[in-house]
Design a protein around this motif. Structure first.
Motif, short mmCIF file in Angstrom:
data_model
loop_
_atom_site.label_atom_id
_atom_site.label_comp_id
_atom_site.label_asym_id
_atom_site.label_seq_id
_atom_site.Cartn_x
_atom_site.Cartn_y
_atom_site.Cartn_z
N GLY A 91 0.80 -1.23 0.00
CA GLY A 91 0.00 0.00 0.00
C GLY A 91 0.83 1.27 0.00
O GLY A 91 0.29 2.37 0.16
N ILE A 92 2.14 1.15 -0.15
CA ILE A 92 2.99 2.35 -0.18
C ILE A 92 2.87 3.00 -1.56
O ILE A 92 2.95 2.34 -2.59
CB ILE A 92 4.44 1.98 0.16
CG1 ILE A 92 4.51 1.62 1.65
CG2 ILE A 92 5.40 3.13 -0.15
CD1 ILE A 92 5.76 0.96 2.10
N LYS A 93 2.64 4.31 -1.56
CA LYS A 93 2.44 5.04 -2.82
C LYS A 93 3.77 5.22 -3.55
O LYS A 93 4.83 5.32 -2.92
CB LYS A 93 1.83 6.43 -2.55
CG LYS A 93 0.47 6.36 -1.86
CD LYS A 93 -0.63 6.06 -2.88
CE LYS A 93 -2.01 6.02 -2.26
NZ LYS A 93 -2.48 4.67 -1.94
N THR A 94 3.70 5.34 -4.86
CA THR A 94 4.92 5.50 -5.68
C THR A 94 5.74 6.69 -5.20
O THR A 94 6.97 6.61 -5.10
CB THR A 94 4.54 5.70 -7.16
OG1 THR A 94 3.83 4.53 -7.60
CG2 THR A 94 5.79 5.85 -8.03
N ARG A 95 5.06 7.79 -4.87
CA ARG A 95 5.81 9.00 -4.47
C ARG A 95 6.62 8.79 -3.18
O ARG A 95 7.56 9.53 -2.91
CB ARG A 95 4.85 10.19 -4.32
CG ARG A 95 3.83 10.03 -3.23
CD ARG A 95 2.96 11.28 -3.05
NE ARG A 95 1.93 11.07 -2.05
CZ ARG A 95 0.75 10.55 -2.30
NH1 ARG A 95 0.42 10.19 -3.53
NH2 ARG A 95 -0.13 10.38 -1.33
N SER A 96 6.24 7.77 -2.39
CA SER A 96 6.97 7.51 -1.13
C SER A 96 8.05 6.45 -1.28
O SER A 96 8.79 6.18 -0.34
CB SER A 96 6.00 7.05 -0.04
OG SER A 96 4.96 8.00 0.11
N GLU A 153 11.73 6.89 -0.21
CA GLU A 153 12.11 6.81 1.22
C GLU A 153 12.61 5.41 1.57
O GLU A 153 13.31 5.22 2.56
CB GLU A 153 10.90 7.13 2.11
CG GLU A 153 10.39 8.56 1.96
CD GLU A 153 8.99 8.73 2.55
OE1 GLU A 153 8.62 7.94 3.45
OE2 GLU A 153 8.27 9.63 2.09
N HIS A 154 12.22 4.41 0.76
CA HIS A 154 12.56 3.02 1.06
C HIS A 154 13.63 2.46 0.14
O HIS A 154 14.27 1.46 0.45
CB HIS A 154 11.31 2.13 0.94
CG HIS A 154 10.18 2.59 1.81
ND1 HIS A 154 10.00 2.11 3.09
CD2 HIS A 154 9.19 3.48 1.59
CE1 HIS A 154 8.92 2.69 3.62
NE2 HIS A 154 8.41 3.51 2.73
N ILE A 155 13.78 3.08 -1.03
CA ILE A 155 14.72 2.55 -2.04
C ILE A 155 15.66 3.67 -2.46
O ILE A 155 15.21 4.79 -2.71
CB ILE A 155 13.94 2.03 -3.28
CG1 ILE A 155 13.05 0.85 -2.87
CG2 ILE A 155 14.88 1.60 -4.39
CD1 ILE A 155 12.09 0.40 -3.93
N ASP A 156 16.92 3.35 -2.55
CA ASP A 156 17.93 4.37 -2.83
C ASP A 156 18.02 4.66 -4.34
O ASP A 156 19.05 4.42 -4.97
CB ASP A 156 19.28 3.90 -2.27
CG ASP A 156 20.30 5.04 -2.27
OD1 ASP A 156 19.88 6.20 -2.36
OD2 ASP A 156 21.51 4.76 -2.19
N LEU A 157 16.91 5.16 -4.89
CA LEU A 157 16.86 5.52 -6.30
C LEU A 157 16.07 6.81 -6.45
O LEU A 157 15.23 7.13 -5.61
CB LEU A 157 16.14 4.41 -7.12
CG LEU A 157 16.87 3.09 -7.39
CD1 LEU A 157 15.91 2.14 -8.10
CD2 LEU A 157 18.12 3.30 -8.22
N SER A 158 16.29 7.52 -7.56
CA SER A 158 15.51 8.73 -7.82
C SER A 158 14.11 8.34 -8.26
O SER A 158 13.86 7.21 -8.67
CB SER A 158 16.17 9.55 -8.92
OG SER A 158 16.09 8.82 -10.14
N MET A 159 13.18 9.29 -8.16
CA MET A 159 11.80 9.03 -8.58
C MET A 159 11.76 8.63 -10.05
O MET A 159 11.03 7.71 -10.44
CB MET A 159 10.93 10.26 -8.31
CG MET A 159 9.45 10.07 -8.63
SD MET A 159 8.74 8.58 -7.89
CE MET A 159 8.80 9.00 -6.18
N SER A 160 12.57 9.29 -10.89
CA SER A 160 12.53 8.97 -12.33
C SER A 160 13.04 7.54 -12.58
O SER A 160 12.51 6.83 -13.44
CB SER A 160 13.33 9.99 -13.15
OG SER A 160 14.69 9.93 -12.78
N ALA A 161 14.04 7.11 -11.79
CA ALA A 161 14.57 5.74 -11.95
C ALA A 161 13.52 4.72 -11.53
O ALA A 161 13.37 3.67 -12.17
CB ALA A 161 15.84 5.56 -11.13
#
Length: 222
Positions: free
Chosen positions: A174-179, A182-190
């Motif tokens: 249930g974690i949203k893409t925008r969050s 915070e859990h994965i060491d990647l940029s949003m675009s990646a």
């Protein structure tokens, strides 16, 4: 006398009991089996960490579907098998699973190269006993469903790496893409790029995350 240290991990105690009874009843006269059991990723990880410092396991049995660790870093028997490979390099790794999906089977073989790979629906107590003795002396041993998939010349194109599996797992929680950053060491675009690739991979035509998760679930990645 051959002392064999064993770890069995499955979240159903009755299944572990069945495995234990089978191995104890069919072991050779010169074999002593010392069996530890765990019902979750955390319990299994603790036992492996301790064993790596004291008395390493000779054989580890991992069910694939297990309750995740409290910190969310270990989500399956597959993850535990990777830990075993790094901290118990001499232990033979046996994967047991209900999944009989060819994509999943290829993935596990590619990621872990297990010494034993048993599909639970193939398993009888005599096959478990045979597999166990075979793996001790001359691994690997793959049950019939796994062997049949491997014999097929077409190897699967679907290959989901650790990061993609983590993205799928977090989305399924249930974690949203925008969050996700915070859990994965990647940029949003990646992360978006990876999601797009997975949607192509799983033939998700409507572009929805729910459909991606549904497809991933059906193919045994969740």
């Amino acid at each position: 006398m051959q002392h064999i240290n064993i770890l069995m991990v499955d979240d159903h105690p009755i299944i572990i009991e069945g495995y234990q009874n089978t191995l104890m009843a069919t072991k050779k006269d010169d074999q002593t089996l010392l069996i530890d059991t765990a019902n979750s990723c955390d319990a299994a990880n603790q036992l492996m960490q301790r064993a790596s410092k004291e008395k390493p396991y000779d054989i580890c049995f991992f069910d694939i579907s297990l309750p995740s660790s409290a910190d969310g870093s270990i989500n399956s028997g597959e993850d535990l098998a990777k830990i075993a490979r790094s901290i118990l390099p001499n232990a033979k790794v046996i994967i047991l699973t209900m999944f009989n999906e060819s994509y999943r089977i290829h993935n596990i073989i590619k990621e872990i190269s297990p010494d034993g790979f048993l599909i639970k629906s193939d398993l009888t107590s005599s096959e478990l006993a045979e597999a166990f003795q075979h793996i001790i002396t001359s691994p690997p041993y793959y049950s019939s469903t796994v062997s049949n998939y491997l014999k097929k010349s077409i190897t699967s194109d679907i290959y989901v790496d650790d990061i993609n599996r983590k993205i799928l797992h977090l989305l399924s929680q249930g974690i949203k893409t925008r969050s996700l950053t915070e859990h994965i060491d990647l940029s949003m675009s990646a992360i978006e790029k990876r999601k797009k690739q997975m949607k192509l991979l799983f033939s998700v035509e409507d572009g929805k995350d729910e459909t991606l998760l549904e497809e991933a679930r059906q193919k045994g990645f969740l």
